[in-house]
Design a protein around this motif. Structure first.
Motif, mmCIF file in Angstrom:
data_model
loop_
_atom_site.group_PDB
_atom_site.id
_atom_site.type_symbol
_atom_site.label_atom_id
_atom_site.label_comp_id
_atom_site.label_asym_id
_atom_site.label_seq_id
_atom_site.Cartn_x
_atom_site.Cartn_y
_atom_site.Cartn_z
ATOM 1 N N LYS A 1 0.990 -1.034 -0.226
ATOM 2 C CA LYS A 1 -0.267 0.027 -0.513
ATOM 3 C C LYS A 1 0.603 1.129 0.127
ATOM 4 C CE LYS A 1 -3.376 -2.378 2.279
ATOM 5 N NZ LYS A 1 -4.836 -2.140 3.890
ATOM 6 N N GLN A 2 2.132 1.273 -0.074
ATOM 7 C CA GLN A 2 3.330 2.858 -0.077
ATOM 8 C C GLN A 2 3.343 2.753 -2.286
ATOM 9 O OE1 GLN A 2 4.083 3.215 2.926
ATOM 10 N NE2 GLN A 2 2.575 2.167 3.555
ATOM 11 N N GLY A 3 2.573 1.906 -2.471
ATOM 12 C CA GLY A 3 3.132 2.699 -4.095
ATOM 13 C C GLY A 3 2.887 1.889 -4.557
ATOM 14 N N TRP A 4 4.034 1.222 -4.672
ATOM 15 C CA TRP A 4 4.312 -0.278 -5.352
ATOM 16 C C TRP A 4 3.268 -2.067 -5.228
ATOM 17 C CZ3 TRP A 4 4.682 -1.583 -10.210
ATOM 18 C CH2 TRP A 4 5.673 -2.617 -10.215
ATOM 19 N N LYS A 5 2.980 -2.705 -5.662
ATOM 20 C CA LYS A 5 2.777 -3.472 -5.635
ATOM 21 C C LYS A 5 3.624 -4.748 -5.887
ATOM 22 C CE LYS A 5 -1.028 -7.507 -5.391
ATOM 23 N NZ LYS A 5 -0.716 -8.298 -4.630
ATOM 24 N N ASP A 6 4.238 -5.201 -4.407
ATOM 25 C CA ASP A 6 5.010 -6.296 -5.617
ATOM 26 C C ASP A 6 4.677 -7.545 -5.921
ATOM 27 O OD1 ASP A 6 7.082 -9.006 -4.519
ATOM 28 O OD2 ASP A 6 7.709 -7.978 -3.172
ATOM 29 N N ILE A 7 4.980 -8.342 -6.649
ATOM 30 C CA ILE A 7 4.384 -9.493 -7.530
ATOM 31 C C ILE A 7 4.704 -10.591 -6.683
ATOM 32 C CG2 ILE A 7 4.349 -8.057 -9.574
ATOM 33 C CD1 ILE A 7 7.322 -9.867 -10.435
ATOM 34 N N PHE A 8 5.460 -10.907 -6.007
ATOM 35 C CA PHE A 8 5.515 -12.061 -5.136
ATOM 36 C C PHE A 8 4.861 -12.236 -3.792
ATOM 37 C CE2 PHE A 8 9.304 -11.787 -7.460
ATOM 38 C CZ PHE A 8 9.381 -12.846 -8.937
ATOM 39 N N VAL B 1 11.015 -1.877 -10.675
ATOM 40 C CA VAL B 1 9.831 -1.412 -10.186
ATOM 41 C C VAL B 1 9.622 0.038 -10.754
ATOM 42 C CG1 VAL B 1 9.213 -0.965 -7.590
ATOM 43 C CG2 VAL B 1 10.502 -2.967 -8.212
ATOM 44 N N LYS B 2 8.569 0.369 -10.962
ATOM 45 C CA LYS B 2 8.118 1.981 -11.633
ATOM 46 C C LYS B 2 8.134 2.634 -10.101
ATOM 47 C CE LYS B 2 6.960 -0.991 -15.997
ATOM 48 N NZ LYS B 2 5.589 -0.772 -16.777
ATOM 49 N N ARG B 3 7.013 2.306 -9.463
ATOM 50 C CA ARG B 3 6.648 3.134 -8.163
ATOM 51 C C ARG B 3 6.787 2.838 -6.498
ATOM 52 N NH1 ARG B 3 2.979 2.311 -11.374
ATOM 53 N NH2 ARG B 3 2.098 0.407 -9.885
ATOM 54 N N GLY B 4 6.961 3.570 -5.496
ATOM 55 C CA GLY B 4 7.497 2.942 -4.552
ATOM 56 C C GLY B 4 8.987 3.161 -4.191
ATOM 57 N N GLU B 5 9.496 3.108 -3.170
ATOM 58 C CA GLU B 5 10.876 3.659 -2.381
ATOM 59 C C GLU B 5 11.829 3.615 -3.649
ATOM 60 O OE1 GLU B 5 11.156 2.455 1.021
ATOM 61 O OE2 GLU B 5 9.420 3.711 2.631
#
Length: 243
Positions: free
Chosen positions: A74-81, A178-182
């Motif tokens: 929920k911090q800007g990027w959903k981990d696909i795994f 990774v396109k977004r998030g930290e």
């Protein structure tokens, strides 16, 4: 006389071999469970370190499982795994060890001690300590693939009460853009990614067959199966096997 000496030598060699094999099975092990996420900027160094350790200890009793948790999603990027079940497992460890809050990157060795996953010296000392302790539980696994599932024949010896066999389907390597998030605009490398974790109750039977669901991209070359026995009263890992 010469034939007798040769026969005695061969018998001694075979006996020594057998003893060595039995002692090898009793050697200590280190199961490293990494809790990580693509959304955590502190995690890539831990992922890389575990990848190096995996390569370095490939032929030794060191096993690595990387669980991608979902609380960073929920911090800007959903981990696909990521998987909510892995987050729950980390919370279970927090209760076992009496350590909260949970964090990433966290590494737990043999279900007993936790480490910051990027601190190499501490982690290597933890591995050394784990390997120095003898194995108490025997585990044998045989795997047969049937279409989209695996039949895993298991046989466990020397377990405690309330123990479970956990069988992990592990993807050896992957890269993620990774396109977004930290970690935005970074290509991350992952190792020993747990894609599925199935639990088998050992209270009823120490021997049997488990059916394991496989991810769509499963193949024997890029994946492996790691089974381990865990004491569900303490969280301690009692034995481990890779096939």
């Amino acid at each position: 006389m010469k034939k007798i000496v040769i026969a005695f030598t061969m018998l001694f060699f075979l006996s020594a071999n057998s003893i060595f094999s039995q002692n090898s099975d009793k050697k200590g092990f280190a199961l490293l469970e990494l809790y990580t996420s693509e959304g955590c900027s502190s995690c890539p160094p831990a992922d890389e370190l575990l990848g190096r350790i995996q390569n370095e200890y490939r032929d030794k009793n060191v096993y690595i499982l990387a669980y991608h948790v979902d609380y960073w999603d929920k911090q800007g990027w959903k981990d696909i795994f990521s998987n909510a079940d892995f987050t729950k497992r980390q919370y279970d460890y927090a209760q076992f060890m009496g350590k909260e809050p949970i964090y990433t990157p966290q590494v737990i060795i043999n279900g007993k001690t936790d480490y910051i996953g990027s601190q190499e010296t501490s982690l290597r000392n933890g591995i050394k300590s784990a390997l120095s302790k003898p194995l108490s539980t025997g585990l044998n696994l045989e795997v047969n693939q049937n279409a989209n599932s695996l039949s895993v024949n298991y046989n466990v010896e020397g377990t405690s009460k309330n123990s479970r066999l956990l069988i992990a389907v592990v993807q050896k390597e992957a890269k993620s853009n990774v396109k977004r998030g930290e970690n935005a605009h970074r290509v991350l490398s992952h190792y020993q990614i747990v894609r599925n974790l199935q639990s088998v109750d050992l209270n009823k039977a120490k021997k049997g067959t488990a059916s394991i669901h496989l991810p769509k991209n499963y193949n024997a070359q890029d994946f492996e199966i790691i089974g381990f026995v865990q004491d569900m009263n303490s969280g301690a890992i009692l034995g481990v096997k890779k096939v």
